[in-house]
Write an enzyme that holds these catalytic residues in place. Sequence first.
Site, PDB file in Angstrom:
ATOM      1  CE1 TYR D 265      16.059 -60.203  -8.020  1.00 46.15           C
ATOM      2  CE2 TYR D 265      15.879 -61.157 -10.204  1.00 46.15           C
ATOM      3  CZ  TYR D 265      16.305 -60.140  -9.380  1.00 46.15           C
ATOM      4  OH  TYR D 265      16.962 -59.066  -9.907  1.00 46.15           O
ATOM      5  CG  ASP D 300      19.827 -60.752  -1.739  1.00 47.57           C
ATOM      6  OD1 ASP D 300      19.586 -61.966  -1.913  1.00 47.57           O
ATOM      7  OD2 ASP D 300      20.143 -60.000  -2.675  1.00 47.57           O
ATOM      8  CE  LYS D 372      25.136 -64.855  -3.254  1.00 48.68           C
ATOM      9  NZ  LYS D 372      24.338 -64.679  -4.482  1.00 48.68           N
TER      10      LYS D 372
HETATM   11  C1  B12 Z   1      17.598 -51.315  -4.846  1.00 46.45           C
HETATM   12  C2  B12 Z   1      18.592 -51.681  -5.914  1.00 46.45           C
HETATM   13  C3  B12 Z   1      18.252 -52.740  -6.751  1.00 46.45           C
HETATM   14  C4  B12 Z   1      16.952 -53.503  -6.657  1.00 46.45           C
HETATM   15  C5  B12 Z   1      15.888 -52.716  -7.407  1.00 46.45           C
HETATM   16  C6  B12 Z   1      14.520 -52.960  -6.845  1.00 46.45           C
HETATM   17  C7  B12 Z   1      13.542 -52.041  -7.470  1.00 46.45           C
HETATM   18  N1  B12 Z   1      12.345 -52.528  -7.607  1.00 46.45           N
HETATM   19  O1  B12 Z   1      13.841 -50.904  -7.808  1.00 46.45           O
HETATM   20  C8  B12 Z   1      17.344 -54.858  -7.303  1.00 46.45           C
HETATM   21  C9  B12 Z   1      17.894 -55.754  -6.218  1.00 46.45           C
HETATM   22  C10 B12 Z   1      16.230 -55.576  -8.028  1.00 46.45           C
HETATM   23  C11 B12 Z   1      18.480 -54.411  -8.196  1.00 46.45           C
HETATM   24  C12 B12 Z   1      18.901 -55.106  -9.282  1.00 46.45           C
HETATM   25  C13 B12 Z   1      19.962 -54.711 -10.097  1.00 46.45           C
HETATM   26  N2  B12 Z   1      20.779 -53.650  -9.903  1.00 46.45           N
HETATM   27 CO1  B12 Z   1      20.570 -52.430  -8.542  1.00 46.45          CO
HETATM   28  N3  B12 Z   1      20.663 -51.246  -7.002  1.00 46.45           N
HETATM   29  C14 B12 Z   1      19.818 -50.995  -6.052  1.00 46.45           C
HETATM   30  C15 B12 Z   1      20.435 -49.995  -5.072  1.00 46.45           C
HETATM   31  C16 B12 Z   1      20.932 -50.804  -3.883  1.00 46.45           C
HETATM   32  C17 B12 Z   1      19.551 -48.874  -4.543  1.00 46.45           C
HETATM   33  C18 B12 Z   1      18.798 -48.072  -5.593  1.00 46.45           C
HETATM   34  C19 B12 Z   1      17.684 -47.368  -4.888  1.00 46.45           C
HETATM   35  O2  B12 Z   1      16.645 -47.946  -4.704  1.00 46.45           O
HETATM   36  N4  B12 Z   1      17.921 -46.128  -4.401  1.00 46.45           N
HETATM   37  C20 B12 Z   1      16.956 -45.371  -3.639  1.00 46.45           C
HETATM   38  C21 B12 Z   1      16.167 -44.411  -4.552  1.00 46.45           C
HETATM   39  C22 B12 Z   1      15.097 -43.695  -3.738  1.00 46.45           C
HETATM   40  O3  B12 Z   1      17.086 -43.460  -5.038  1.00 46.45           O
HETATM   41  P1  B12 Z   1      17.186 -43.043  -6.608  1.00 46.45           P
HETATM   42  O4  B12 Z   1      16.948 -44.218  -7.451  1.00 46.45           O
HETATM   43  O5  B12 Z   1      18.434 -42.292  -6.752  1.00 46.45           O
HETATM   44  O6  B12 Z   1      15.975 -42.063  -6.789  1.00 46.45           O
HETATM   45  C23 B12 Z   1      15.960 -40.719  -6.323  1.00 46.45           C
HETATM   46  C24 B12 Z   1      16.528 -39.715  -7.294  1.00 46.45           C
HETATM   47  O7  B12 Z   1      17.539 -40.208  -8.121  1.00 46.45           O
HETATM   48  C25 B12 Z   1      15.354 -39.216  -8.058  1.00 46.45           C
HETATM   49  N5  B12 Z   1      14.818 -39.947  -9.184  1.00 46.45           N
HETATM   50  C26 B12 Z   1      15.089 -41.191  -9.608  1.00 46.45           C
HETATM   51  N6  B12 Z   1      14.350 -41.475 -10.688  1.00 46.45           N
HETATM   52  C27 B12 Z   1      13.616 -40.389 -10.958  1.00 46.45           C
HETATM   53  C28 B12 Z   1      12.717 -40.116 -11.957  1.00 46.45           C
HETATM   54  C29 B12 Z   1      12.113 -38.861 -12.018  1.00 46.45           C
HETATM   55  C30 B12 Z   1      11.172 -38.565 -13.095  1.00 46.45           C
HETATM   56  C31 B12 Z   1      12.401 -37.895 -11.042  1.00 46.45           C
HETATM   57  C32 B12 Z   1      11.775 -36.603 -11.093  1.00 46.45           C
HETATM   58  C33 B12 Z   1      13.301 -38.169 -10.049  1.00 46.45           C
HETATM   59  C34 B12 Z   1      13.902 -39.415 -10.000  1.00 46.45           C
HETATM   60  O8  B12 Z   1      14.373 -39.187  -7.056  1.00 46.45           O
HETATM   61  C35 B12 Z   1      14.516 -40.325  -6.192  1.00 46.45           C
HETATM   62  C36 B12 Z   1      14.128 -39.947  -4.819  1.00 46.45           C
HETATM   63  O9  B12 Z   1      15.003 -38.970  -4.289  1.00 46.45           O
HETATM   64  C37 B12 Z   1      21.611 -49.405  -5.916  1.00 46.45           C
HETATM   65  C38 B12 Z   1      22.854 -49.039  -5.109  1.00 46.45           C
HETATM   66  C39 B12 Z   1      22.673 -47.786  -4.313  1.00 46.45           C
HETATM   67  N7  B12 Z   1      22.870 -47.832  -3.037  1.00 46.45           N
HETATM   68  O10 B12 Z   1      22.338 -46.739  -4.876  1.00 46.45           O
HETATM   69  C40 B12 Z   1      21.910 -50.528  -6.903  1.00 46.45           C
HETATM   70  C41 B12 Z   1      22.364 -50.160  -8.318  1.00 46.45           C
HETATM   71  C42 B12 Z   1      21.559 -49.002  -8.819  1.00 46.45           C
HETATM   72  N8  B12 Z   1      22.064 -51.415  -9.133  1.00 46.45           N
HETATM   73  C43 B12 Z   1      22.903 -51.624 -10.009  1.00 46.45           C
HETATM   74  C44 B12 Z   1      22.844 -52.755 -10.875  1.00 46.45           C
HETATM   75  C45 B12 Z   1      23.987 -52.902 -11.862  1.00 46.45           C
HETATM   76  C46 B12 Z   1      21.794 -53.671 -10.815  1.00 46.45           C
HETATM   77  C47 B12 Z   1      21.666 -54.867 -11.721  1.00 46.45           C
HETATM   78  C48 B12 Z   1      21.682 -54.435 -13.172  1.00 46.45           C
HETATM   79  C49 B12 Z   1      22.743 -55.919 -11.418  1.00 46.45           C
HETATM   80  C50 B12 Z   1      22.607 -57.121 -12.299  1.00 46.45           C
HETATM   81  N9  B12 Z   1      23.254 -57.062 -13.439  1.00 46.45           N
HETATM   82  O11 B12 Z   1      21.968 -58.072 -11.908  1.00 46.45           O
HETATM   83  C51 B12 Z   1      20.326 -55.514 -11.286  1.00 46.45           C
HETATM   84  C52 B12 Z   1      19.318 -55.556 -12.411  1.00 46.45           C
HETATM   85  C53 B12 Z   1      18.394 -54.398 -12.412  1.00 46.45           C
HETATM   86  C54 B12 Z   1      17.942 -53.887 -13.754  1.00 46.45           C
HETATM   87  N10 B12 Z   1      17.603 -54.651 -14.749  1.00 46.45           N
HETATM   88  O12 B12 Z   1      17.912 -52.684 -13.880  1.00 46.45           O
HETATM   89  C55 B12 Z   1      24.020 -50.635 -10.048  1.00 46.45           C
HETATM   90  C56 B12 Z   1      23.987 -49.637 -11.204  1.00 46.45           C
HETATM   91  C57 B12 Z   1      25.408 -49.315 -11.647  1.00 46.45           C
HETATM   92  C58 B12 Z   1      25.443 -48.198 -12.613  1.00 46.45           C
HETATM   93  N11 B12 Z   1      25.687 -46.981 -12.109  1.00 46.45           N
HETATM   94  O13 B12 Z   1      25.264 -48.408 -13.770  1.00 46.45           O
HETATM   95  C59 B12 Z   1      23.907 -50.018  -8.616  1.00 46.45           C
HETATM   96  C60 B12 Z   1      24.394 -48.584  -8.483  1.00 46.45           C
HETATM   97  C61 B12 Z   1      24.710 -50.981  -7.700  1.00 46.45           C
HETATM   98  C62 B12 Z   1      26.122 -51.195  -8.164  1.00 46.45           C
HETATM   99  N12 B12 Z   1      27.061 -50.407  -7.719  1.00 46.45           N
HETATM  100  O14 B12 Z   1      26.415 -52.100  -8.937  1.00 46.45           O
HETATM  101  N13 B12 Z   1      19.038 -53.244  -7.747  1.00 46.45           N
HETATM  102  C1  PLP Z   2      17.917 -64.429  -6.952  1.00 48.78           C
HETATM  103  C2  PLP Z   2      18.313 -63.559  -8.089  1.00 48.78           C
HETATM  104  N1  PLP Z   2      18.141 -63.941  -9.344  1.00 48.78           N
HETATM  105  C3  PLP Z   2      18.514 -63.164 -10.375  1.00 48.78           C
HETATM  106  C4  PLP Z   2      19.123 -61.956 -10.190  1.00 48.78           C
HETATM  107  C5  PLP Z   2      19.643 -61.178 -11.365  1.00 48.78           C
HETATM  108  O1  PLP Z   2      18.704 -60.546 -12.098  1.00 48.78           O
HETATM  109  P1  PLP Z   2      18.458 -60.886 -13.638  1.00 48.78           P
HETATM  110  O2  PLP Z   2      17.720 -62.181 -13.612  1.00 48.78           O
HETATM  111  O3  PLP Z   2      17.688 -59.726 -14.096  1.00 48.78           O
HETATM  112  O4  PLP Z   2      19.778 -61.007 -14.313  1.00 48.78           O
HETATM  113  C6  PLP Z   2      19.330 -61.513  -8.915  1.00 48.78           C
HETATM  114  C7  PLP Z   2      19.974 -60.200  -8.719  1.00 48.78           C
HETATM  115  O5  PLP Z   2      20.590 -59.905  -7.795  1.00 48.78           O
HETATM  116  C8  PLP Z   2      18.919 -62.337  -7.832  1.00 48.78           C
HETATM  117  O6  PLP Z   2      19.121 -61.953  -6.574  1.00 48.78           O
END
Ligand code: B12
Ligand code: PLP
Lengths: 248, 248, 518, 518
Positions: D265, D300, D372
Amino acid sequence: MSTIVRPYGDTTGDGMVQLSFTLPVPADKRAEGAALQLAGKMGLDPAMVVHSRAMGDGYTFFVVYGRVQHLVDLGKVHVVERDFPLLGAREINTLVKRRLRRKLVVVGACIGTDAHTVGIDAILNVKGIAGEKGLEYYRELRVVNLGAQVSVPDLVERARAEKADAVLVSQVVTQRDAHLHNTREMSAAFREALPAARRPLLVVGGPRFDERDAAGLGVDRIFGRGTTPREVASYLVHAVLPARAVAA
Amino acid sequence: MSTIVRPYGDTTGDGMVQLSFTLPVPADKRAEGAALQLAGKMGLDPAMVVHSRAMGDGYTFFVVYGRVQHLVDLGKVHVVERDFPLLGAREINTLVKRRLRRKLVVVGACIGTDAHTVGIDAILNVKGIAGEKGLEYYRELRVVNLGAQVSVPDLVERARAEKADAVLVSQVVTQRDAHLHNTREMSAAFREALPAARRPLLVVGGPRFDERDAAGLGVDRIFGRGTTPREVASYLVHAVLPARAVAA
Amino acid sequence: MRGKLDLDRAQVRRARQLARRAGKPVVDLARGHTTVAVERAVLRLAGITGADPDGIPWVNRLVDAVAADVGLGHGVSVPVFHALAISGAHDLTMLAQKAAAGSVRFSLPSGTAATAARRAARRAVAAGIKRIDRRRAERERLVKRYGDPRQRPWIYLIVATGDIYEDIPQAQAAARAGADVIAVIRSTGQSLLDYVPEGPTREGFAGTYATQENFRLMRAALDESSKELGRYVRLTNYASGLCMPEIATLAGLERLDMMLNDSMYGILFRDINPIRTFVDQRFSRQIHARAGIIINTGEDNYLTTADAVEAAHTVTVSQLLNEYFAHEAGLADWQLGLGHAFEIDPDLPESFRLELAHALLARELFPDAPLKWMPPTRHMTGDVFRGNLLDGFFNLVGTLTGQGILLVGMMTEAVVTPWLSDRDIALQNVRYVLGACGGLHEDFVPAPGGFIQRRAHHVLGESIELLERIVDDGLLNAIADGTFGIMKRPADGGKGLSGVARHEDDYYNPATELLEAA
Amino acid sequence: MRGKLDLDRAQVRRARQLARRAGKPVVDLARGHTTVAVERAVLRLAGITGADPDGIPWVNRLVDAVAADVGLGHGVSVPVFHALAISGAHDLTMLAQKAAAGSVRFSLPSGTAATAARRAARRAVAAGIKRIDRRRAERERLVKRYGDPRQRPWIYLIVATGDIYEDIPQAQAAARAGADVIAVIRSTGQSLLDYVPEGPTREGFAGTYATQENFRLMRAALDESSKELGRYVRLTNYASGLCMPEIATLAGLERLDMMLNDSMYGILFRDINPIRTFVDQRFSRQIHARAGIIINTGEDNYLTTADAVEAAHTVTVSQLLNEYFAHEAGLADWQLGLGHAFEIDPDLPESFRLELAHALLARELFPDAPLKWMPPTRHMTGDVFRGNLLDGFFNLVGTLTGQGILLVGMMTEAVVTPWLSDRDIALQNVRYVLGACGGLHEDFVPAPGGFIQRRAHHVLGESIELLERIVDDGLLNAIADGTFGIMKRPADGGKGLSGVARHEDDYYNPATELLEAA
Ligand code: B12
Ligand SMILES: Cc1ncc(COP(=O)(O)O)c(C=O)c1O
Ligand code: B12
Ligand SMILES: Cc1ncc(COP(=O)(O)O)c(C=O)c1O
C-alpha cells in the site's frame, strides 16, 4: 416565462423540501421542538418532523419534510458560465502552434497532504475520463504531472523551472476546509515568488469547490465535479493565448 | 450549560445539515446556481451541491450538504409538554368512578374521506399498541368507535346522542392539508351545534399533526406520531374530570 | 418440474378445490342479484353519457327514476328501452333528462313491446361491447407495434397528485424513467361515491378522481409516451368502491390496461356491503375479461392491518378465492395479477427469508399468473434512508422469485404521496437491483427441507385448514368474523346495501347475456 | 468439502507456490536491510519515549545521531547501548537529549564492550517485548471475560474527526450502536511524516494522528465500552507509512487489536520507496505476529484506481503475496484480514453476481483468514439515498459469502468523512441485512458451471498467469510497471529511500533476534 420558481414536491409551487440533521440534545419532545425551531429558521413552514432517532444519550437525528417559503429567482442566479468556446483537440493544437509558437507548459499536482490523484490524472493523463483524452494527448501541450502530496514550495519551484504557462492543482480532501487553506497558501506563494507578468495561470479543481470562489482564493479559475479534459484545454488556450500570444 | 446549540455533523458546532429538493428547471449550471441560491436563503453557508440529476427535461433533483448558520436556542423551544400526570389503568378507573360517578364516554372516528383506522384503533381497541391496551380496556370508559370515513354532521349527531365527554378524531391523509381542513370543519361544527358548556372535549390525532396547533384548529388537544393509549386516557381524566366532576 | 419449493401437488389441488367450494355459494348469490351500479354500467354500455348541472351523471338519474317507478329487480334495460321507444327521446341521455324533469315514467312492458325493448337494449349494449372489443384489438396492435417491456417484473408506478394535469407530465416522466405501468391513484373519497364524476378533475385528495375523461386524457398521453419510447406503457386505475362495474366499463371503453379489482377489498377496507360487492365484482370481472384487462387483487392490504407472518396464509386463501372468482367470471390466467406484499417486520430475524418463502409460494401456486408484488408500507417510517434500503430488498425478492408486476416502493411511503424525485430514486433502485441481480435466481436454491421450504409448506398447510373452516362456515361468515385483515364485516352491514336487489323472474340484463355467451 | 465454487485444488496449490516464488526475493532483500524506522522501533521497544520541544521524538534524534556518527548498517542497538553504558545517562531518553546537545558521540565497540552492549540492548528490548506479551495476554483475558461479537462478519466502523476528544465519544457511541471494531483513521499527512507525533492530538485533517497517547486514550475508552456492553470492542489503526514498524510497536504496547498493514500500500498509494516498505513491512509484521494483532491488508485500494472487473485478479494475486509475506513473518491464518472490496460499477449488468463471485473466491482461497470486506467507494456519489442502497447490497454479499470483517459503508462516502448520523444509518443497514438474511447463505448455491463459478475460475486463472509473469520479471519490476492499481513505482523512486541501509556484517538487532527465536 416567470423567473421565480419554488421547490417542487408533486405540485407546481408546493415548495416542498427534505432535510436531515443531528442536534446535540437527548431525544425527547424538547429535541423535536428544537428541530422544528431550526426548520423554521431555515424557512420551512409548515415543517414536519417525520423521523427522530436517539443516537447515544446526547444526540438526536431528525428527518424533516416541509414547505420552504423562499423563492428562487432565476434571474439572480450567479453562475460561472463557460465564457470561452469549447474546442476540439485539433483546433487547440493548431491555435497553440500558431499563436504561441512553442508548446504550452502545464504543471499539475495534488498539493498539501492530499493524495487523491485520480481526479487530476483524469484531466492530465492520456487515458482521460468520460471518453475524452487527457491533456497529455494534446501534441502542443507539455504536461508535467508531479503527482500527490506536493508541497507548495516544491510546486512553485518546479513551475518556475519548467516555465509553466499554467499550474493545475487538485484538492479533494475538504474536511476543515483543507482545500481552501491549501489553495490560498498556494496562490499566495505564487504571488510572492513571481511578478504578476511571469506568474502562471493558476487553476484549481476538485469535487467540492464552489466555482464562484476563484477571486476569493486568488486563482484564475476553479473547476468542479465532473470536469472534462477538453473543457480545461479549451480554457487554457483561451486564457493563456490571447494575452500572452502578443508577448510571446 | 449553554442553551444554544447547532447541528452536529462530526464536530461540535460544525452546523452541518443535509438537504434535498427538486427545482422545476432543466439540469445545467444555472440550475446548480439556483440550488445554491435556495440553500443560501435557507442559511447554508457554505453549501455544496453534491448531487444533481435531471428528471425529464424540466426538473432537476439536488442533494446539498452544508453548514447552517442558524443557532438553535433551546431556551426558546416551544413544545407541548405533558401537563398532566401519566396514570395507570387502575388509577384512571378509580378516578372516573369516584369523581364522575358514571362512565366517561368517548366517541372516536376517522372523519372526512380518511379511511386509515389503524391509528385510532390502536388508541381505542382493546388490542392497543406498543404493549399498552386501548381505551376499551378501561372499565370506566365507554368507547364508541365509529370507524372510517365518518362525515362531520354524523359525528356531531352521534356525539350528542351518546352524550360524549370526549370526541377523538383521527386524520392520517395530509395531502393538500386535508387533515387541517377536516379538523377545522369538525371543531366549527361542534361549536355551532352545541353551547360551550355541553361541548365534548375535542381531541385529534395523527402522524403529521403539529401538537402546537391545537388552538389554531379549534380543538383541545392534538396527539402526534407514536401516541400511546395510556397517554390519551390520562389526558382525558385530567381534562374531563376536574371541570366537570363538579357539575356532574 | 417440481419447483424450488417441492410443493405437494395433491395439497395444491386440494386447496383449489376448497376455494371453489368456498366461493361457489357467493357466486350463486351474485347470479341472483343486481345492483344500481351494475344497471348503470349496462346503460353506459348502451351509450348514455353526461351529467346534470350538479355533476350527477344522467345515468344515475335514470336508474334512480326507474327504480322509483318499477324497482330494480327486473333490470333497468327493458323499462328504459321501452320508455325510449314510446317517449320520443333521441337517446338515453335525453331520456334521462326527461325522467329527471318528471316527464317520463317507467313501466314493465309485456308481449311484443317487451320483446322489442329487449332487442333494442341488446342492440345498444352490443354496440358498447363492440367498442370495448375494438379497444382491445387496438391495444393488441399497439403492443405489437411498440412491444412489451423487455424485463419481468413489469415496473409499476403510482401517480397521485390529485390533479390530472399534474399527473400527466409526472406519468410521462415516470414512463421515460422506466415505468412500464402507470397507476393513477384515486382521491380518498371516491370509492364511497355512488356515482362516477364527470370530466377532467383537479381537486382530488391523495389521488385523482377516476372519470372517463381523466382516463381518456391519461391514456392518450401514455400513447404518446409509448410511441416516444418504443414500448407500450400500460395504464391502471381502480375498479372498486360503489361504482366498480361502471368504472370497469369505462376502463374497457378507454383502453385502460389493468384495473385494481379485488373480490373483498371494498368490503374490508371501505366497509361496503358484502353482497353489493360480490354482485358488482362478478359483473366488473366479466367486463375485464372481455376487455383484455389484467386485474390486480388486493391481498397486500391485509398485511397492513394484520401481521404479515401470522396472517400469511390469509393472503394465500384470498388469492385462491380471487382466482376462483376470476376464472368463473371468464378471466384467463394471464389476466390474474394476484397481489401479495413484502410487509414482514424487518426487525424479525430471517425476515428476508420469510419474504422469499411467501413470494415463492405464490409464484409456484399460480405459475401462469402475472403476480403483483407490493412493497413495504407498514414498517416504513420517516427514515427515508432506511426506506430506500428496504425497497431494495423488496425489489430483490421480486427478481429472485420471478414476480410479474412490481409496484415500486417509495422511500417516502410513511410521509407523503410520492414526489417526482421519490419516483426517480425508486426507479434507480429498481434498475440497480434488476440489472445487478437479474440472473441471481439461478443461484437461489432454497435448501431442500430448509427454512424456506418448511415455511412455504407450513403456510400452505395453514391455508388449507382455513379454507376447510370457510367451507364449513360459509365465506360471508368468515368475513364477518374478521378472517381477512382483522376487519369484521357482517353480511348485512356496510354501505350500499340499499342499492342491491334480488332478481325478479323476468330480470333481464343484455350485457350479462352477451358477455356470458362469449 | 469442495466449496461452492468447485475450485481446482491443484490450481490453488500452484497459485500459492507461485506467490512464494514471487515473494521470496523480496523477503531476502528485507532480511539484508534495515531502515531508520526499524531501528527506531527497536529503541522504542527498549524503552525510549518523549519528544523534544519541537515535537520531534527523542528516538528520532537519537537514531539520526547514531546514523551520522557510524551509519545505520550495523544497527543502532550496539552503538546506543554502548554509549548508554559509558555516558552515564540514566536511560535512552536522556541519552538522546545528550546526543541532541552534542555531548555524546557514538561508536562501534568491539570485544567485551560489544558483547556487553548487545546484552544490555537485548535485555532492554526483551522487556519491551514482554510488555507486548502482557498486553496480548490481557486482551485474551478481556475477550474471555466480555466475549467476542456474536455474529460474523465483525462490524468495523471508522472514526475520523481529526480530534481525539471528538473521536472518543463517537467511537463509544458507535460501539453502543453495534460496532465490534473501531478504526481511527489517520490524518492525511501522517504517512509521510518520518516520525510519530507525541501526545493527544486535536488537529488532524480527515483523520486523527496516530500517537501512543491517542492509542492509549482510545483503548481505555473502548475498554470501558467493552465492559458496559459485555462484548470486547476491538481497536484498529494504521501500521503504514514511513513509521510503520514504530506504529506496529506502539500498537503492541497499547493493546490495539488490528492494524492496517499491507505489503504494498505505501509503495502504491503513498509513493514510499519499495525497498523501504518491504523492510519496514517485515519487521512490523513480526511485531504484529507477537502481539496477537490481526492485520488488514489493502487490496481494496487497487479497485479505486483500476477497474474492479478488469483488475479483479490483481486483488487475488496481492492477497496471495500478502499471505506469503505474513506467514513468513510469523503471522497465523487467523491474523490475516486480507482485503477485498465491492467496487464494481453498479451499472454493469450482473454486477452483483460478479461481486459474489469475487468475494467467494477470496473466501474459498483463504478459508481460515478473517477476510476484510470493504464497501463501495468509487462508484458512490453524492446521491446518498442510492448510496445507502448500494451499501445494503454490499452487506448482503458480506453475509452471503461469510466474510470475517465488514467495514461498514457510509452513504456519504463521496461527500464527507462519516458523520455521527451516517454511522448510525449505516449500522441500521448492517443490522437489517445481517438479521434478515443471516441464514440466506444456505440457499445461495451458485449454479454448477454457471455464471458465478465460471467467473471465479476465470479470475483464478488470470491470477496464475499474472503470478507466472511476476515470477519471471521480479515483483519489484511488476510494481514498477503499474501491475497493482495502475500505479507505477520504480524500486529506486519514492520517499524514504535515504532511510534504508544494507546490513553490515555485524548488523545486530535484538528485536529481530528475539522475535525470530520465538
Ligand atoms: C479513490 C479514493 C481514494 C484513493 C485515492 C487513490 C488515488 N491515487 O487517488 C485512496 C484509497 C488511496 C484514498 C485514500 C484516502 N481517502 Co479517499 N477517496 C477516494 C474516493 C473513493 C474516490 C475519489 C475519486 O477518485 N474520484 C474520481 C475522480 C475522477 O473524481 P474527482 O476527484 O472529483 O475529480 C474530478 C473533478 O473533481 C475535477 N478535478 C479534480 N481535481 C482537479 C484538478 C484540476 C486542475 C481540474 C481542472 C479539475 C479537477 O475533474 C475530475 C474529473 O471530472 C472518494 C469517495 C468518492 N466516491 O468520491 C474518497 C474520499 C475523497 N477520500 C477521503 C479520505 C478522507 C481519504 C483518506 C484521507 C482517509 C484516511 N484518512 O486514510 C485517505 C488518505 C488520502 C490522502 N492522504 O489524501 C474522503 C475525503 C473527505 C473530505 N471531503 O474531506 C472521501 C470523500 C471519502 C470519505 N467520505 O471519507 N481515497
Ligand atoms: C492498507 C492501508 N494502509 C494504510 C491506509 C491509510 O493510509 P495512511 O497510511 O496514509 O494513513 C489505508 C487506507 O485506507 C490502507 O488501506
Ligand atoms: C395501513 C395504510 C393503509 C391501509 C389502511 C387500513 C386501515 N384500515 O387503516 C389501506 C391499505 C387501506 C390504505 C389505503 C390508502 N392509503 Co394508506 N397507508 C397506510 C400506511 C401503510 C400505514 C398507516 C398506519 O396504519 N400506521 C400505523 C398507525 C398505528 O400509526 P398512526 O396512524 O400514525 O397512528 C398513531 C398516531 O398518529 C396516533 N393517532 C392517530 N390517530 C389518532 C387519533 C387520536 C384521537 C389520537 C389520540 C391519536 C391518534 O396514535 C397512533 C398510535 O401511535 C401508511 C404509510 C405509513 N407507513 O405510514 C399509508 C398512508 C397513510 N396512506 C396513504 C394514502 C394516500 C392512502 C390512499 C388514500 C391511497 C389511495 N388513493 O388509494 C388509500 C385510501 C385510504 C383512504 N380513503 O383514506 C398516504 C397518505 C399520504 C398523505 N400524507 O397524505 C400514506 C402516508 C402512504 C403514502 N405515502 O402514500 N392505507
Ligand atoms: C384492491 C384495491 N382496490 C382499490 C384500492 C383503492 O382504494 P379506493 O377504492 O378507495 O380508491 C386499493 C388500494 O390500494 C386496492 O388495493
